[in-house]
Design a protein around this motif. Structure first.
Motif, PDB file in Angstrom:
ATOM      1  N   PRO A   1      38.415  45.619   7.837  1.00 47.84           N
ATOM      2  CA  PRO A   1      38.891  45.266   9.176  1.00 47.84           C
ATOM      3  C   PRO A   1      39.841  44.077   9.127  1.00 47.84           C
ATOM      4  O   PRO A   1      39.928  43.369   8.128  1.00 47.84           O
ATOM      5  N   TYR A   2      40.554  43.892  10.214  1.00 51.42           N
ATOM      6  CA  TYR A   2      41.485  42.773  10.305  1.00 51.42           C
ATOM      7  C   TYR A   2      40.775  41.543  10.852  1.00 51.42           C
ATOM      8  O   TYR A   2      40.002  41.643  11.804  1.00 51.42           O
TER       9      TYR A   2
ATOM     10  N   ASN B   1      33.950  42.931  14.340  1.00 55.34           N
ATOM     11  CA  ASN B   1      34.639  43.370  15.549  1.00 55.34           C
ATOM     12  C   ASN B   1      33.710  43.866  16.653  1.00 55.34           C
ATOM     13  O   ASN B   1      34.168  44.451  17.623  1.00 55.34           O
ATOM     14  N   LYS B   2      32.410  43.617  16.527  1.00 52.65           N
ATOM     15  CA  LYS B   2      31.461  44.017  17.567  1.00 52.65           C
ATOM     16  C   LYS B   2      30.434  42.917  17.799  1.00 52.65           C
ATOM     17  O   LYS B   2      30.083  42.192  16.876  1.00 52.65           O
TER      18      LYS B   2
ATOM     19  N   HIS C   1      40.365  37.938  12.856  1.00 49.77           N
ATOM     20  CA  HIS C   1      40.867  37.403  14.117  1.00 49.77           C
ATOM     21  C   HIS C   1      40.127  36.111  14.431  1.00 49.77           C
ATOM     22  O   HIS C   1      39.070  35.831  13.864  1.00 49.77           O
TER      23      HIS C   1
ATOM     24  N   SER D   1      44.002  37.529  18.421  1.00 46.54           N
ATOM     25  CA  SER D   1      44.642  37.920  17.162  1.00 46.54           C
ATOM     26  C   SER D   1      45.550  36.802  16.660  1.00 46.54           C
ATOM     27  O   SER D   1      46.004  35.951  17.426  1.00 46.54           O
TER      28      SER D   1
ATOM     29  N   SER E   1      37.930  36.998  21.460  1.00 47.85           N
ATOM     30  CA  SER E   1      38.734  37.301  20.281  1.00 47.85           C
ATOM     31  C   SER E   1      40.218  37.116  20.585  1.00 47.85           C
ATOM     32  O   SER E   1      40.690  37.520  21.640  1.00 47.85           O
TER      33      SER E   1
ATOM     34  N   ARG F   1      42.965  38.102   5.460  1.00 48.61           N
ATOM     35  CA  ARG F   1      42.378  39.409   5.127  1.00 48.61           C
ATOM     36  C   ARG F   1      42.008  39.457   3.645  1.00 48.61           C
ATOM     37  O   ARG F   1      40.929  39.938   3.279  1.00 48.61           O
TER      38      ARG F   1
ATOM     39  N   THR G   1      36.805  35.610  11.878  1.00 51.91           N
ATOM     40  CA  THR G   1      35.867  36.647  11.469  1.00 51.91           C
ATOM     41  C   THR G   1      36.568  37.982  11.278  1.00 51.91           C
ATOM     42  O   THR G   1      37.657  38.202  11.801  1.00 51.91           O
ATOM     43  N   MET G   2      35.908  38.854  10.547  1.00 49.74           N
ATOM     44  CA  MET G   2      36.332  40.242  10.433  1.00 49.74           C
ATOM     45  C   MET G   2      35.379  41.139  11.225  1.00 49.74           C
ATOM     46  O   MET G   2      35.555  42.352  11.271  1.00 49.74           O
TER      47      MET G   2
END
Length: 192
Positions: free
Chosen positions: A167-168, A122-123, A170, A134, A132, A145, A119-120
């Motif tokens: 976003p990156y 992040n919350k 992960h 990396s 999560s 990406r 996923t991108m």
């Protein structure tokens, strides 16, 4: 323009589903579900999750994909990223019990260590029970990406100030035990 891209994507969605060997969890459970799943062997570095579950190369996992074109279609009238995020969070939360029971009833249940996704986002995932991790490979990070950028572009509101920041991606993991504890008793489904 975004609406047109989503329509074209929707037309090719069944071909994508066939090529990736994904199963729609909704068709198995007969409940609304945004997950598509398949059995996979993990190919990354060893990961130890917070509950002590160790996931090593070639361990069996259930790979989860969101039904992105459907989600984008359902969110098209939501004009703020915050509203879209809440909507997505709720739909994932509602879909997880059927994922738990899919694993419980899977013929490879004893070997499955948990679930994995990319996923991108992040919350919000920690509250759902995901962890999560990396990517260890920079080239894979950039490949993902680029591959996920269209989803990021299509899902962002045109008025968002953050829409220019990509976003990156992960990994998201959840152990089988965590899925059972959090979601295993809250749905009625028989999977195979």
């Amino acid at each position: 323009m975004k609406k047109f891209i989503i329509q074209i994507w929707g037309m090719f969605d069944q071909v994508y589903l066939f090529c990736t060997r994904l199963k729609c969890l909704e068709k198995i459970s007969t409940n609304y579900n945004i997950f598509r799943v398949r059995l996979t062997r993990y190919k990354g570095r060893e990961v130890v999750l917070s509950d002590g579950t160790s996931i090593k190369k070639n361990d069996l996992l259930i790979k989860i994909h969101l039904h992105n074109v459907r989600i984008l279609e359902e969110m098209k009238n939501k004009d703020e990223n915050f509203k879209k995020s809440l909507y997505l969070y709720k739909k994932v939360q509602e879909s997880l019990p059927d994922l738990a029971l899919y694993i419980i009833h899977h013929k490879n249940n004893q070997q499955i260590k948990g679930v994995i996704g990319i996923t991108m986002i992040n919350k919000g995932f920690r509250r759902l029970g995901f962890e999560s991790v990396s990517f260890s490979s920079i080239s894979y990070l950039w490949y993902k990406r680029i591959a996920l950028y269209p989803i990021h572009y299509l899902s962002n509101s045109k008025h968002s100030s953050k829409s220019n920041k990509t976003p990156y991606p992960h990994y998201l993991f959840m152990s089988k035990d965590m899925i059972y504890i959090k979601y295993g008793k809250t749905s009625k489904v028989i999977a195979s």
